[in-house]
Scaffold this active site. Structure first.
Site, PDB file in Angstrom:
ATOM      1  N   LYS A  89      -3.565  10.021  16.668  1.00 57.93           N
ATOM      2  CA  LYS A  89      -2.483  10.581  15.850  1.00 57.93           C
ATOM      3  C   LYS A  89      -2.923  10.580  14.409  1.00 57.93           C
ATOM      4  CE  LYS A  89       1.668  12.072  15.049  1.00 57.93           C
ATOM      5  NZ  LYS A  89       1.007  13.227  14.377  1.00 57.93           N
ATOM      6  N   LYS A 113      -3.422   1.962   9.974  1.00 55.75           N
ATOM      7  CA  LYS A 113      -2.087   2.344   9.500  1.00 55.75           C
ATOM      8  C   LYS A 113      -1.128   2.513  10.676  1.00 55.75           C
ATOM      9  CE  LYS A 113      -2.057   5.904   6.752  1.00 55.75           C
ATOM     10  NZ  LYS A 113      -1.981   7.281   6.176  1.00 55.75           N
ATOM     11  N   LYS A 125      -7.997  12.122  12.777  1.00 55.42           N
ATOM     12  CA  LYS A 125      -7.763  12.963  11.596  1.00 55.42           C
ATOM     13  C   LYS A 125      -8.572  14.241  11.762  1.00 55.42           C
ATOM     14  CE  LYS A 125      -5.561  12.757   7.630  1.00 55.42           C
ATOM     15  NZ  LYS A 125      -4.375  11.964   7.248  1.00 55.42           N
ATOM     16  N   GLY A 164       0.536  17.267   9.451  1.00 56.54           N
ATOM     17  CA  GLY A 164       0.081  17.783   8.161  1.00 56.54           C
ATOM     18  C   GLY A 164      -0.633  16.735   7.323  1.00 56.54           C
ATOM     19  N   ASP A 165      -1.232  17.190   6.263  1.00 54.89           N
ATOM     20  CA  ASP A 165      -1.834  16.343   5.228  1.00 54.89           C
ATOM     21  C   ASP A 165      -2.011  17.293   4.033  1.00 54.89           C
ATOM     22  OD1 ASP A 165      -3.180  13.467   4.947  1.00 54.89           O
ATOM     23  OD2 ASP A 165      -4.521  14.846   3.929  1.00 54.89           O
TER      24      ASP A 165
END
Ligand code: NDP
Ligand code: 2IT
Length: 444
Positions: A89, A113, A125, A164-165
């Site tokens: 994730k 995290k 990621k 998103g990022d």
């Protein structure tokens, strides 16, 4: 040499030319060292070697056609870092600076995290060196469709769930989701941060920024202080920055500055967020335009200058390494006593050292900005249950999660004799759960 330092040296040597990844693992492994070396079972099971090696790295070609008919090719990445505690994730970033090093650092941070959120999510990621700036909506759509045409075969609601990022917000998630659904003919929770009309969760947009300030608020409360009447500087002016500023204002803080990659605005009367939202979220404009609306505000070229503004609390919410040792010394000199990272790794190693030496209450991104991925986890739960919770319910859960994260990292720091060192607290607390799951699952 200790087990931890041997692994660090070897990983750096085996992954040359990845400075951001080196920085992230150095920060984490250095602070984990006493804890890991006191537990020989980690070495016996090769936990650190496995933690530092992604389970899978996917690099692919993304061809697309611009509005003039010209063909472009970008690089696409998905790093599936660790699935010990749940499906991979983590977000997708579109920015010209994106490289394997940056995606690996982000993926590595994401593992710890996601563990801290307490939800069952592994870490991953992705992204591309595509630059969304100045592109038409059709070009963005064409890029997203091409990106997903390769990515779809590697992801899935129980396998890997991107979000998103930087450069990827609700619009891009929508284009990515539409293409995924078209290819696999299945409406599943394969992305989070979706639009509300097709399975997105209320509060996801606000979650990272709000969560950051909930954690800050709890930390200050436990130190006999509060956000009320404090001067707050927030860097960036994207998704995280805007909602961090909004929650800080709601709790009585005075937010006086925001930035983008070109420069920063200072508004001595306090930032008017309705103006910022109009410029950034509706017009997709630049932060300097703020001075057209607010006559007392001043725009200065160069985003680093924002750390020279006198403040009590600093919330770096733009990008990695945006705050260096000199900036940290400047903040400390001006009386800043709390720094919570909304961005991922915004402070350089030297800056972190300065904060810790000067007893600044410093919370690293992997704990402080976990609210975004936490609400992504809640979006997955709602999708699985085919339901949609209210804003109030999710906001309450988000607050609970952030308070739990704070208590967890503060308690762990205290347990290892480093009270208020939230870097050590976050790294050990995040690591323990992942390492335990890895130990129990055998050598995989
Ligand atoms: P956005 O794309 O919405 O905004 C990014 C902001 O940062 C923009 O204001 C951008 O300015 C600025 N920025 C980017 N690069 C630089 C730079 N080199 N120097 C100065 N400013 C820069 O992204 P987000 O708000 O989503 O992400 C911000 C940070 O928060 C990132 O580190 C991200 O990884 C992290 N994060 C995001 C989460 C989320 O849910 N979105 C969750 C947890 C962390 P410009 O427009 O000029 O590029
Ligand atoms: O860095 C991050 O935690 C994010 N970009 C959010 C990831 C997610 O899956 O919501």
């Amino acid at each position: 040499m200790s087990y931890t330092m041997k692994v660090l040296e070897k990983v750096i040597q085996q992954n040359p030319n990845e400075p951001e990844f080196h920085q992230a693992i150095t920060e984490t492994l250095t602070s984990l060292q006493p804890f890991v070396d006191a537990h020989p079972e980690y070495e016996r099971a090769g936990i650190l070697e496995r933690l530092c090696e992604p389970e899978r790295v996917i690099i692919f070609r993304v061809p697309w056609v611009d509005d003039s008919g010209k063909v472009h090719v970008n690089k696409g990445y998905r790093v599936q870092f660790n699935s010990a505690i749940g499906p991979y994730k983590g977000g997708i970033r579109f920015h010209p600076s994106v490289s394997l090093s940056i995606i690996k650092f982000l993926g590595f941070e994401q593992v710890l995290k996601n563990s801290l959120t307490g939800l069952p999510m592994g870490g991953g990621k992705g992204g591309s060196n595509f630059d969304p700036k100045g592109k038409s909506e059709r070009e963005i759509m064409a890029f997203c469709q091409s990106f997903m045409t390769e990515l779809y075969r590697h992801i899935g609601a129980d396998t890997d769930v991107p979000a998103g990022d930087i450069g990827v917000g609700e619009r891009e998630v929508g284009f990515l989701y539409g293409q995924y659904k078209r290819i696999v003919n299945s409406f599943t929770s394969v992305l989070t941060g979706k639009g509300i009309s097709y399975g997105g969760s209320l509060t996801r947009t606000e979650a990272t920024g709000y969560g950051l300030v909930y954690l800050l608020d709890e930390m200050l409360r436990q130190h006999g202080n509060s956000i009320e009447n404090k001067t707050v500087v927030v860097s960036g002016s994207g998704n995280v920055a805007i909602f961090a500023a909004e929650k800080a204002q709601q709790l009585g803080g005075k937010v006086v500055a925001l930035s983008d990659s070109n420069g920063f605005i200072y508004d001595p009367e306090g930032i008017d967020l309705s103006v910022v939202k109009e410029i950034k979220l509706i017009k997709r404009g630049r932060i300097y335009e703020y001075t057209d609306y607010r006559k007392k505000a001043v725009y200065t070229e160069g985003s680093r200058g924002i750390w020279g503004i006198k403040c009590d609390i600093a919330l770096p919410c733009a990008t990695q390494n945006e705050l260096n040792g000199d900036d940290a010394r400047e903040l400390v000199k001006n009386g800043c006593f709390a720094v919570c990272e909304g961005a991922n790794m915004p402070s350089t190693s030297e800056a972190i050292k300065v904060f810790l030496e000067n007893k600044v209450l410093f919370v690293p991104g992997k704990a402080a900005n976990a609210g975004g991925v936490a609400v992504s986890g809640l979006e997955m739960s709602q999708n699985a249950m085919r339901t949609a919770w209210t804003f109030e319910k999710i906001d309450r859960k988000l607050k609970e999660i952030m308070i739990n994260i704070y208590n967890n990292i503060a308690n762990v720091a205290k347990e290892v004799g480093q009270e208020d060192n939230f870097v050590v607290g976050a790294n050990i607390a995040g690591f323990k759960k992942v390492a335990d799951a890895m130990l129990r699952q055998g050598i995989v």
